[in-house]
Design a protein around this motif. Structure first.
Motif, PDB file in Angstrom:
ATOM      1  N   THR A 183       0.865  -1.177   0.000  1.00 54.13           N
ATOM      2  CA  THR A 183       0.000   0.000   0.000  1.00 54.13           C
ATOM      3  C   THR A 183       0.905   1.232   0.000  1.00 54.13           C
ATOM      4  O   THR A 183       1.848   1.296   0.792  1.00 54.13           O
ATOM      5  N   VAL A 184       0.652   2.203  -0.899  1.00 58.47           N
ATOM      6  CA  VAL A 184       1.426   3.456  -0.876  1.00 58.47           C
ATOM      7  C   VAL A 184       0.522   4.563  -0.331  1.00 58.47           C
ATOM      8  O   VAL A 184      -0.550   4.828  -0.880  1.00 58.47           O
ATOM      9  N   LEU A 185       0.967   5.177   0.761  1.00 55.59           N
ATOM     10  CA  LEU A 185       0.160   6.190   1.442  1.00 55.59           C
ATOM     11  C   LEU A 185       0.941   7.506   1.527  1.00 55.59           C
ATOM     12  O   LEU A 185       2.038   7.553   2.097  1.00 55.59           O
ATOM     13  N   ASP A 186       0.379   8.551   0.956  1.00 52.13           N
ATOM     14  CA  ASP A 186       1.029   9.864   0.970  1.00 52.13           C
ATOM     15  C   ASP A 186       0.734  10.558   2.295  1.00 52.13           C
ATOM     16  O   ASP A 186      -0.427  10.846   2.613  1.00 52.13           O
ATOM     17  N   MET A 187       1.802  10.828   3.068  1.00 50.19           N
ATOM     18  CA  MET A 187       1.644  11.499   4.363  1.00 50.19           C
ATOM     19  C   MET A 187       1.928  12.992   4.244  1.00 50.19           C
ATOM     20  O   MET A 187       1.966  13.692   5.260  1.00 50.19           O
ATOM     21  N   THR A 188       2.154  13.496   3.023  1.00 48.83           N
ATOM     22  CA  THR A 188       2.484  14.922   2.880  1.00 48.83           C
ATOM     23  C   THR A 188       1.243  15.764   2.571  1.00 48.83           C
ATOM     24  O   THR A 188       1.318  16.988   2.533  1.00 48.83           O
ATOM     25  N   THR A 189       0.111  15.123   2.324  1.00 54.16           N
ATOM     26  CA  THR A 189      -1.136  15.846   2.051  1.00 54.16           C
ATOM     27  C   THR A 189      -1.849  16.116   3.390  1.00 54.16           C
ATOM     28  O   THR A 189      -1.636  15.377   4.351  1.00 54.16           O
ATOM     29  N   PRO A 190      -2.706  17.159   3.457  1.00 59.14           N
ATOM     30  CA  PRO A 190      -3.391  17.464   4.718  1.00 59.14           C
ATOM     31  C   PRO A 190      -4.121  16.228   5.281  1.00 59.14           C
ATOM     32  O   PRO A 190      -4.096  15.981   6.478  1.00 59.14           O
ATOM     33  N   THR A 191      -4.769  15.480   4.392  1.00 58.86           N
ATOM     34  CA  THR A 191      -5.355  14.199   4.792  1.00 58.86           C
ATOM     35  C   THR A 191      -4.526  13.103   4.136  1.00 58.86           C
ATOM     36  O   THR A 191      -4.286  13.161   2.926  1.00 58.86           O
ATOM     37  N   PRO A 192      -4.060  12.097   4.901  1.00 61.07           N
ATOM     38  CA  PRO A 192      -3.287  11.013   4.281  1.00 61.07           C
ATOM     39  C   PRO A 192      -4.066  10.412   3.103  1.00 61.07           C
ATOM     40  O   PRO A 192      -5.284  10.265   3.167  1.00 61.07           O
ATOM     41  N   THR A 193      -3.341  10.099   2.025  1.00 55.44           N
ATOM     42  CA  THR A 193      -3.997   9.709   0.779  1.00 55.44           C
ATOM     43  C   THR A 193      -3.389   8.428   0.213  1.00 55.44           C
ATOM     44  O   THR A 193      -2.170   8.360  -0.002  1.00 55.44           O
ATOM     45  N   ILE A 208      -6.593   2.901  12.771  1.00 55.47           N
ATOM     46  CA  ILE A 208      -5.464   3.353  13.600  1.00 55.47           C
ATOM     47  C   ILE A 208      -5.524   4.865  13.798  1.00 55.47           C
ATOM     48  O   ILE A 208      -5.316   5.376  14.904  1.00 55.47           O
ATOM     49  N   LEU A 209      -5.834   5.618  12.724  1.00 57.97           N
ATOM     50  CA  LEU A 209      -5.817   7.085  12.806  1.00 57.97           C
ATOM     51  C   LEU A 209      -7.098   7.649  13.419  1.00 57.97           C
ATOM     52  O   LEU A 209      -7.143   8.824  13.787  1.00 57.97           O
ATOM     53  N   GLN A 210      -8.133   6.812  13.477  1.00 52.03           N
ATOM     54  CA  GLN A 210      -9.426   7.261  14.010  1.00 52.03           C
ATOM     55  C   GLN A 210      -9.966   8.465  13.254  1.00 52.03           C
ATOM     56  O   GLN A 210     -10.526   9.397  13.852  1.00 52.03           O
ATOM     57  N   LYS A 211      -9.759   8.467  11.915  1.00 53.19           N
ATOM     58  CA  LYS A 211     -10.340   9.512  11.057  1.00 53.19           C
ATOM     59  C   LYS A 211     -10.343   9.015   9.619  1.00 53.19           C
ATOM     60  O   LYS A 211      -9.563   8.119   9.268  1.00 53.19           O
ATOM     61  N   PRO A 212     -11.209   9.606   8.773  1.00 51.81           N
ATOM     62  CA  PRO A 212     -11.243   9.153   7.382  1.00 51.81           C
ATOM     63  C   PRO A 212     -10.005   9.610   6.612  1.00 51.81           C
ATOM     64  O   PRO A 212      -9.467  10.688   6.887  1.00 51.81           O
ATOM     65  N   ILE A 213      -9.546   8.793   5.659  1.00 46.90           N
ATOM     66  CA  ILE A 213      -8.437   9.195   4.791  1.00 46.90           C
ATOM     67  C   ILE A 213      -8.942   9.204   3.344  1.00 46.90           C
ATOM     68  O   ILE A 213     -10.056   8.757   3.078  1.00 46.90           O
TER      69      ILE A 213
END
Ligand code: TXA
Ligand code: MG
Length: 343
Positions: A183-193, A208-213
């Motif tokens: 899985t590739v997850l961008d952590m540089t955007t305001p919401t992880p993508t 884990i993050l307890q919020k929508p991505i």
């Protein structure tokens, strides 16, 4: 070039460890198994070595590489502005099949990031991958170990077919456990993508993050965020017909098509339940419908088998997008050029 092949037990020998370190420190290439797919690795801090990877694979220069680490201290050399969210995900999923995108440090050469100001990092869980990275004493940049455009290699035999005598060392780790890339997850955007879905699913990350991505992986962009998104992948030589519908309809449709034409160069790749009901000459049974792990681990093997058998027309049906299904469907849609036949 002559390739040395090592087996798992060879990695316990001091001479093998010395050889791996020497090859990587002098700019050579090593193919190594990971839990997802095989990787073709070089010293991440050596731009010339990284450049060789692009040449050997025939990979477009604008498609950046993932940096593989075996210890968290290496992350701080590569990445900056690591958020609390990222730390949570690292704690939950590393080592494992999750690649995170961060702002890069100056230490990371432009060759491996294709001049982006971000870097992709992951810590694989496969013990042979960890032993290899540890032996080299450096982060390892590595894309999947296949000729560009072919399905990623998930068997030693496939690695050998594509890369024998083109790299210094191949480590034989048998069949990849997961069989689909991380899985590739961008952590540089305001919401992880999510840029590429894998076995760490959107739901697992949100839990884990307890919020929508966000999930960008299903959109084809004019200017894709992940350069890899714009290239055709996993494309066998034959045409793929991706069939979407209730299982009874899929079976009916297939048998109707096969009645019209059932040559040796027509194949069906399908779940076990479908394979039992159709009358094709060439059938690749991926596994039971509800066993998405087995289906995922066999998918690239099936696609590669099509070329070995000179198949011209390949029928595959869609899968539910639950759990691993989202990653499976992402690869299938790419392989089929996003064409779907509804039944
Ligand atoms: O499971 C995996 O990830 C395997 C094993 C070997 O670790 N590696 C792999 O690498 O699949 P590769 O190169 O085939 O795919 C890497 C993907 C590409 O789609 C690339 O565009 C994207 O990650 N990527 C790499 N660096 C990036 C960055 N800085 N920003 C956005 N996307 C990036
Ligand atoms: Mg690849």
């Amino acid at each position: 070039m002559k390739t040395t092949i090592y087996q798992a037990e060879d990695l316990l020998k001091p001479n093998t460890i010395k050889h791996l370190k020497e090859v990587i420190q002098t700019g050579g290439l090593v193919v190594f198994p990971t839990e997802t797919v095989y990787g073709i690795g070089a010293n991440a801090y050596n731009p010339d070595a990284a450049h060789k990877i692009y040449q050997v694979k025939g990979r477009p220069q604008d498609n950046p590489l993932i940096v593989h680490i075996d210890h968290l201290h290496q992350l701080n050399e590569l990445a900056q502005a690591i958020s609390q969210d990222a730390h949570r995900l690292i704690q939950a999923f590393w080592p494992g099949p999750l690649t995170l995108i961060f702002d890069k440090t100056d230490k990371v050469p432009d060759t491996i990031t294709s001049h982006l100001n971000t870097v992709a990092v992951r810590m694989p869980s496969n013990p042979l991958a960890q032993m290899f990275i540890h032996a080299t004493e450096t982060p390892i940049c590595a894309p999947s170990a296949n000729i560009s455009g072919k399905p990623s290699s998930t068997l030693f035999e496939h690695v050998k077919m594509d890369l024998y005598n083109k790299v210094d060392i191949i480590i034989d780790g048998g069949k990849s456990t997961i069989g689909l890339e991380s899985t590739v997850l961008d952590m540089t955007t305001p919401t992880p993508t999510i840029l590429r879905p894998g076995s760490i699913t959107k739901a697992m990350i949100e839990n884990i993050l307890q919020k929508p991505i966000d999930d960008l992986s299903e959109m084809i962009h004019e200017s894709p965020k992940s350069p890899g998104m714009k290239y055709t992948h996993y494309k066998p030589q034959g045409d793929i017909i991706l069939i979407d519908g209730a299982i009874e309809n899929v079976i009916k449709y297939l048998n109707k098509q096969l009645k019209k034409n059932n040559n040796d160069d027509i194949a069906v790749i399908c779940a076990h339940e479908v394979s039992e009901q159709i009358h094709a000459k060439q059938v690749f049974d991926l596994g039971a419908l509800n066993d998405t792990e087995t289906i995922a681990s066999n998918l690239f093997i099936a696609l590669r088998a099509m070329d070995d058998m000179n198949i011209k027309t390949i029928y595959i049906h869609t899968f539910s997008k639950d759990h691993l299904g989202s990653a499976i469907m992402n690869r299938l849609l790419k392989a089929a050029g996003y064409r779907v036949q509804s039944v």
